[in-house]
Design an enzyme around this catalytic site. Structure first.
Site, short mmCIF file in Angstrom:
data_model
loop_
_atom_site.label_atom_id
_atom_site.label_comp_id
_atom_site.label_asym_id
_atom_site.label_seq_id
_atom_site.Cartn_x
_atom_site.Cartn_y
_atom_site.Cartn_z
N HIS A 169 0.85 -1.20 0.00
CA HIS A 169 0.00 0.00 0.00
C HIS A 169 0.88 1.25 0.00
O HIS A 169 1.24 1.78 1.05
CB HIS A 169 -0.89 -0.03 1.26
CG HIS A 169 -1.98 0.99 1.27
ND1 HIS A 169 -3.31 0.68 1.10
CD2 HIS A 169 -1.95 2.34 1.46
CE1 HIS A 169 -4.04 1.77 1.18
NE2 HIS A 169 -3.23 2.80 1.39
N GLY B 248 -2.37 12.50 -0.76
CA GLY B 248 -2.69 13.62 0.12
C GLY B 248 -3.54 14.67 -0.54
O GLY B 248 -4.42 14.36 -1.34
N GLU C 226 -5.24 16.78 1.38
CA GLU C 226 -6.38 17.02 2.27
C GLU C 226 -6.32 18.37 2.99
O GLU C 226 -7.25 18.73 3.69
CB GLU C 226 -6.51 15.88 3.29
CG GLU C 226 -7.16 14.64 2.71
CD GLU C 226 -6.23 13.45 2.67
OE1 GLU C 226 -5.01 13.65 2.49
OE2 GLU C 226 -6.72 12.32 2.79
N TYR D 182 -10.28 6.39 -3.35
CA TYR D 182 -11.22 6.27 -2.23
C TYR D 182 -12.67 6.09 -2.72
O TYR D 182 -13.51 5.56 -2.02
CB TYR D 182 -11.22 7.59 -1.42
CG TYR D 182 -10.22 7.70 -0.30
CD1 TYR D 182 -9.10 6.90 -0.23
CD2 TYR D 182 -10.43 8.64 0.72
CE1 TYR D 182 -8.19 7.05 0.81
CE2 TYR D 182 -9.54 8.79 1.75
CZ TYR D 182 -8.42 8.00 1.80
OH TYR D 182 -7.53 8.15 2.84
N ARG E 212 -14.05 11.13 4.79
CA ARG E 212 -13.59 11.39 3.42
C ARG E 212 -14.09 10.34 2.43
O ARG E 212 -13.80 10.39 1.25
CB ARG E 212 -12.05 11.41 3.38
CG ARG E 212 -11.44 12.57 4.12
CD ARG E 212 -9.98 12.31 4.40
NE ARG E 212 -9.81 11.24 5.38
CZ ARG E 212 -8.64 10.68 5.69
NH1 ARG E 212 -7.53 11.06 5.07
NH2 ARG E 212 -8.57 9.74 6.61
N HIS F 224 -5.13 -0.02 7.70
CA HIS F 224 -5.11 1.00 8.78
C HIS F 224 -5.82 0.48 10.05
O HIS F 224 -6.34 1.27 10.83
CB HIS F 224 -5.76 2.33 8.35
CG HIS F 224 -5.39 2.83 6.99
ND1 HIS F 224 -4.12 2.73 6.47
CD2 HIS F 224 -6.13 3.46 6.02
CE1 HIS F 224 -4.10 3.28 5.26
NE2 HIS F 224 -5.31 3.71 4.96
N ASP G 178 1.74 2.62 3.86
CA ASP G 178 0.97 3.80 3.45
C ASP G 178 1.95 4.89 3.00
O ASP G 178 1.69 6.08 3.13
CB ASP G 178 0.08 4.31 4.60
CG ASP G 178 -1.09 5.15 4.10
OD1 ASP G 178 -1.34 5.19 2.88
OD2 ASP G 178 -1.75 5.78 4.94
ZN ZN Z 1 -5.74 4.89 3.34
#
Ligand code: ZN
Length: 389
Positions: free
Chosen positions: A62, A69, A71, A131, A164, A225, A285
């Site tokens: 991952h 990013g 965000e 996402y 999100r 996560h 990540d």
């Molecule tokens: Zn993630």
């Protein structure tokens, strides 16, 4: 063409004892108690591994290779990863993914970045989508992406239980899983659905519902996560005990969120709770932003996930938590290889890819990294740099 690693102790990841290992091209050719080179033999590079452990190259399942990013608005988009960010961490296989932003980051760019890294010497795969649901794919269809694009091995990271997230329904998610599963079946790939799980109250509920109400097996999902907070972690233990795979994120620890567990603490607790080591993986990540929000969802600040956290957490699992090295290594070698169906990866065996890491025996520091038979890092010195490094 030929490289001989002499006098190392091999963890494949199970302990195989002291053996010599002959690399032929990009493959592990021979593994034997002693391989002698005759004086009049063809040219062969000998790498002395005395006082070193030879382990499989690490798999990071991952990584935001293209950057992620954003965000905290445009200026918080993270940069693309460079080859040595990967190789210095001992990682020889990465699975790239998009993230929150599937608008300014595209599947076309992700595929090109993955191909670029492969040209530079490592092995890469990607997930289709971001996402968001509906999933924005390369060809317009999840199943087609898996069947037609070699590098695409699954879908993700689809965000659930997160502010999100695009708030898909259970049915939306079941349809995505079905397309990825059938695409995987028809192409001989895992068709894994990599699920970003946020801090929300629903935790793993959607996955539980799909598993109990459809024919899709629990092994189709790899939620990640899981160590981000205590409640999710507890739900992760129950999920893994039912046979599910759980991925812990090595760039998350209590400095990112007060109730987060480090991967090494998480591994220890999961094993103590009766979860099989075979169901647990770590990923970094890496190169994603690590946004920190307050309880109202207000953005506070962010950092960038690093790949070197991956093996650092395995080392801590051994040194601080007392987990045997052969077990701890599994979570970044043979487990992701099996779960993601990367048949030539994650183990030291004859005819498998020559992806290897040499560790200093007493400290477990990464010394030498070999990717597809090529020495990328030798005694901590970078031998191969990325094109623009
Ligand atoms: Zn993630």
């Amino acid at each position: 063409m030929l490289k001989l690693i002499k006098n190392g102790e091999i963890y494949g990841p199970e302990y195989l004892g002291k053996k010599d290992l002959l690399i032929v091209g990009n493959k592990i050719g021979y593994l034997a108690p002693e391989i002698k080179v005759p004086d009049d033999f063809v040219e062969i590079e000998v790498i002395d591994a005395t006082d070193k452990l030879v382990v499989p190259g690490f798999i990071d399942s991952h990584v935001h290779i293209l950057g992620g990013g954003g965000e905290g608005s445009y200026k918080t988009r993270t940069p693309e990863i460079q080859l040595t960010d990967i190789t210095t961490a001992g990682v020889t296989t990465v699975i790239g993914c998009l993230g929150t932003d599937g608008t300014t980051r595209s599947m076309e760019s992700l595929l090109a970045k993955a191909r670029g890294l492969e040209e530079e010497g490592i092995t890469t795969y990607i997930y289709t989508g971001s996402y968001r649901v509906p999933v924005r794919t390369l060809t317009g269809d999840i199943q087609d992406d898996l069947i037609l694009i070699d590098k695409i091995i699954g879908v993700g990271e689809i965000a659930l239980s997160d502010h999100r997230s695009s708030q898909p329904t259970v049915e939306d998610l079941a349809k995505i899983a079905a397309a990825s599963r059938v695409g995987g079946i028809l192409s001989g790939k895992a068709g894994i659905i990599n699920i970003h799980v946020g801090d929300g109250q629903r935790k793993l509920d959607y996955l539980e519902e799909i598993i109990s109400t459809t024919e899709i097996p629990i092994s189709q999902f790899l939620p990640t996560h899981i160590n981000r907070n205590q409640e999710l972690f507890k739900a992760g233990i129950e999920y893994a005990k039912k046979g599910g795979f759980v991925d812990l994120t090595s760039s998350i620890d209590s400095t990112v969120s007060g109730s987060a567990l480090s991967c090494s603490q998480g591994l220890k607790e999961m094993l103590a709770a009766g979860v099989s080591i075979d169901n647990i993986t770590f990923s970094s990540d890496g190169q994603g932003s690590l946004p920190v929000f307050d309880e109202k969802g207000q953005f506070l600040g962010l950092g960038v996930g690093k790949l070197d956290s991956l093996f650092a957490e395995v080392r801590k699992s051994v040194n601080n938590e007392g987990i045997p090295l052969a077990d701890a290594l599994k979570v970044i070698t043979s487990n992701p290889a099996r779960i993601l169906k990367l048949e030539n990866k994650g183990v030291i065996k004859e005819n498998k890819d020559a992806d290897l890491v040499l560790l200093k025996k007493d400290t477990l520091e990464i010394e030498t990294v070999i990717a597809l038979g090529k020495v990328m890092i030798q005694n901590k010195e970078i031998k191969v740099k990325g094109t623009f490094q």
